[in-house]
Scaffold this motif. Sequence first.
Motif, short mmCIF file in Angstrom:
data_model
loop_
_atom_site.label_atom_id
_atom_site.label_comp_id
_atom_site.label_asym_id
_atom_site.label_seq_id
_atom_site.Cartn_x
_atom_site.Cartn_y
_atom_site.Cartn_z
N GLN A 129 0.84 -1.05 0.02
CA GLN A 129 0.01 -0.04 -0.07
C GLN A 129 0.96 1.28 0.02
O GLN A 129 1.74 1.33 0.97
CB GLN A 129 -1.05 0.06 1.15
CG GLN A 129 -0.39 -0.09 2.65
CD GLN A 129 -1.30 0.09 3.56
OE1 GLN A 129 -1.76 1.00 3.86
NE2 GLN A 129 -1.79 -1.20 4.45
N THR A 132 1.72 6.85 2.33
CA THR A 132 2.64 7.85 2.89
C THR A 132 3.43 8.47 2.03
O THR A 132 3.88 7.87 1.10
CB THR A 132 3.43 7.05 4.03
OG1 THR A 132 2.63 6.32 4.89
CG2 THR A 132 4.34 8.17 4.79
N SER A 138 0.75 11.35 8.65
CA SER A 138 -0.63 11.13 9.27
C SER A 138 -1.69 12.08 8.47
O SER A 138 -3.04 11.81 8.52
CB SER A 138 -0.57 12.05 10.68
OG SER A 138 0.41 11.30 11.38
N PHE A 162 8.24 4.96 3.00
CA PHE A 162 8.06 3.89 3.89
C PHE A 162 7.01 2.80 3.58
O PHE A 162 6.11 2.66 4.45
CB PHE A 162 7.53 4.65 5.21
CG PHE A 162 8.88 5.36 5.98
CD1 PHE A 162 9.37 4.54 7.02
CD2 PHE A 162 8.93 6.57 5.59
CE1 PHE A 162 10.48 5.24 7.47
CE2 PHE A 162 9.96 7.22 6.40
CZ PHE A 162 10.65 6.51 7.28
N SER A 164 6.03 -0.64 3.12
CA SER A 164 6.33 -2.24 3.54
C SER A 164 6.39 -3.16 2.45
O SER A 164 5.06 -3.16 1.56
CB SER A 164 5.50 -2.59 4.52
OG SER A 164 5.40 -1.67 5.72
N THR A 377 -1.05 6.42 13.45
CA THR A 377 -0.16 6.69 14.93
C THR A 377 -1.43 6.37 16.00
O THR A 377 -2.61 6.72 15.88
CB THR A 377 0.43 7.79 15.00
OG1 THR A 377 -0.43 9.03 14.75
CG2 THR A 377 1.55 8.10 13.87
N GLU A 379 -1.71 8.72 18.08
CA GLU A 379 -2.49 10.12 18.25
C GLU A 379 -3.49 10.18 17.44
O GLU A 379 -4.72 10.59 17.69
CB GLU A 379 -1.48 11.11 18.31
CG GLU A 379 -0.17 11.28 19.24
CD GLU A 379 0.86 10.14 18.91
OE1 GLU A 379 1.03 9.41 18.05
OE2 GLU A 379 1.65 9.93 20.12
C1 LIG Z 1 7.78 -0.06 9.85
C2 LIG Z 1 6.67 0.99 9.24
C3 LIG Z 1 5.98 0.52 7.93
C4 LIG Z 1 5.38 1.24 7.33
N1 LIG Z 1 4.67 0.90 6.14
C5 LIG Z 1 3.80 1.64 5.39
C6 LIG Z 1 3.14 1.26 4.08
O1 LIG Z 1 3.39 -0.05 3.93
N2 LIG Z 1 2.39 1.90 3.35
C7 LIG Z 1 2.41 3.51 3.51
O2 LIG Z 1 1.50 4.25 3.03
N3 LIG Z 1 2.98 3.83 4.94
C8 LIG Z 1 3.80 3.12 5.65
N4 LIG Z 1 4.18 3.53 6.84
C9 LIG Z 1 4.25 5.05 7.17
C10 LIG Z 1 3.19 5.22 8.31
O3 LIG Z 1 1.86 4.93 7.88
C11 LIG Z 1 3.53 6.75 8.81
O4 LIG Z 1 4.78 6.89 9.21
C12 LIG Z 1 2.72 7.12 9.86
O5 LIG Z 1 1.15 7.38 9.06
C13 LIG Z 1 2.90 8.36 10.38
O6 LIG Z 1 3.09 9.51 9.51
P1 LIG Z 1 4.64 10.45 9.61
O7 LIG Z 1 5.74 9.13 9.74
O8 LIG Z 1 4.59 11.15 8.44
O9 LIG Z 1 4.52 10.94 10.93
P2 LIG Z 1 3.90 12.42 11.17
O10 LIG Z 1 2.43 12.44 10.42
O11 LIG Z 1 4.72 13.45 10.50
O12 LIG Z 1 3.34 12.47 12.53
C14 LIG Z 1 4.73 12.89 13.52
C15 LIG Z 1 4.13 13.03 14.66
O13 LIG Z 1 2.98 13.89 15.19
C16 LIG Z 1 1.95 13.33 15.46
N5 LIG Z 1 0.74 13.99 15.02
C17 LIG Z 1 0.76 14.21 13.51
N6 LIG Z 1 -0.64 14.95 13.05
C18 LIG Z 1 -1.17 14.79 14.56
C19 LIG Z 1 -2.68 15.50 14.83
N7 LIG Z 1 -3.44 15.85 14.07
N8 LIG Z 1 -2.77 15.11 15.98
C20 LIG Z 1 -1.90 14.74 17.00
N9 LIG Z 1 -0.76 14.13 16.62
C21 LIG Z 1 -0.53 14.15 15.56
C22 LIG Z 1 2.02 11.99 15.00
O14 LIG Z 1 0.98 10.97 15.74
C23 LIG Z 1 3.36 11.52 15.24
O15 LIG Z 1 3.44 11.23 16.69
C24 LIG Z 1 5.20 2.78 7.60
C25 LIG Z 1 5.97 3.15 8.48
C26 LIG Z 1 6.64 2.22 9.39
C27 LIG Z 1 7.43 2.81 10.50
#
Ligand SMILES: Cc1cc2nc3c(=O)[nH]c(=O)nc-3n(C[C@H](O)[C@H](O)[C@H](O)COP(=O)(O)OP(=O)(O)OC[C@H]3O[C@@H](n4cnc5c(N)ncnc54)[C@H](O)[C@@H]3O)c2cc1C
Length: 395
Positions: A129, A132, A138, A162, A164, A377, A379
């Motif tokens: 999928q 991101t 998020s 990211f 998978s 996440t 949150e």
């Molecule tokens: C091992 C792994 C596998 C993954 N596999 C996939 C995949 O297969 N396909 C895919 O599409 N993605 C994948 N991801 C990505 C994952 O979905 C994102 O990392 C996740 O959605 C968080 O987005 P971000 O890392 O950009 O963090 P950000 O969105 O930048 O968030 C950073 C921090 O701020 C907090 N935050 C952000 N917005 C808010 C809000 N409105 N209210 C409160 N807190 C908030 C978040 O909770 C987090 O703690 C994977 C990630 C990992 C680590």
Amino acid sequence: MDFRFSPEQQAFQNEVRDFILTEVPQELRWCERTAFTDALWPAVLETRKKLAQKGWATMHWPVEYGGQGASHIAQTLLVEELAYWGMPQAITVDDGPNLIGPTIIRFGSDHLRKTLLPSIASGETYWCQGYTEPGSGSDLAAVRTTAVQDGNHYVINGQKDFISGAARADWIHILARTNPEAPRHRNLSYFVVDMRSPGITLSPLDEAQGRSGMLNEVFFDNLRVPAENLVGERNEGWQVAMSTLNLERSGIENVGHARSFLKDIVTYARETVHDGESLLNIDRVSSKMAEMAVKIEACRLAAYRVAWLRDKGLNPDYESSMSKLLSSEMWQQFTDAVMQVLGHYGPLESDSRYAPLKGRIEEAYIGSIFETIYEGTSEIQRNVIAQRGLGLPRR
Ligand SMILES: Cc1cc2nc3c(=O)[nH]c(=O)nc-3n(C[C@H](O)[C@H](O)[C@H](O)COP(=O)(O)OP(=O)(O)OC[C@H]3O[C@@H](n4cnc5c(N)ncnc54)[C@H](O)[C@@H]3O)c2cc1C
């Protein structure tokens, strides 16, 4: 209300257990870190096909699309049992049968149903999928990847981050912007894309668990995708994506893992003597076990409630978020508690001769870190529960 599984459901659970113990190679148990390697991937593919031949991978699909019309409770039992025996995610929570298949059944054209569902049902295609992007994890609607129509094709440019399993995937499902003028949520379209298409390149990201090739950046450079690969209506991809993502949140696999570990750790603690006493006789250890047993049970009930809602034709919404939140945080607390019980032996890797439980806990402990990040996440799950469950204002 009845909290017991029916005799048929219990018989099915036993059948799945027998299948795993007799038909699945032992090396696939607790192999999350190595499942995508050349050494294990053929066995993973073979097992997926065997599950498909039994009709189990797509048992919850309608019969007309190759399913068995089975209940979501039965399908959840299947995933829990597979997880209990340590099957890797590429088998337990496979995107094809669980996310994209039901999405195509609901929103896809006849053409997509005819061409894509059979290979998903037979376990032949592996899906990843792509949601991101850099700067939009998020905030899923902040997609910068664009899709511009050119005759019978869309030309896609952008980057997904990211992702998978991308290096092993045959297909990917993505969101791309098709109407830059329109407001958020009404400018996105949902596409399915053949990963072998020219214009796709991958760049692996080394992650903490050392599973190289597992996580990738995926680049689209003038990628031409047939217009018929659009799922749902153009510019209405947000609704399709929400429906897909709602299907992935129950976290039953963490429940399966934790139940299995709890049984083994109780045995370990009973057999391990510390200062002349069995570890189980230490109050702190036994109360930790009891506390975790309570949490596992609560998560199990929450996950089966999600399945029950689906069986009733209701659309689990904040209930899925509750289940995902509970189970991901439980799994982190659980692996941490087990690490404390194992003391300095806990962090030993599987190839150490001193590693208890064959090093499974070290792998699970590191792996659990990601559970509160992907699939939304913690949150974000709390926001969903507050807004959609409690009707509180958006933050
Ligand atoms: C091992 C792994 C596998 C993954 N596999 C996939 C995949 O297969 N396909 C895919 O599409 N993605 C994948 N991801 C990505 C994952 O979905 C994102 O990392 C996740 O959605 C968080 O987005 P971000 O890392 O950009 O963090 P950000 O969105 O930048 O968030 C950073 C921090 O701020 C907090 N935050 C952000 N917005 C808010 C809000 N409105 N209210 C409160 N807190 C908030 C978040 O909770 C987090 O703690 C994977 C990630 C990992 C680590």
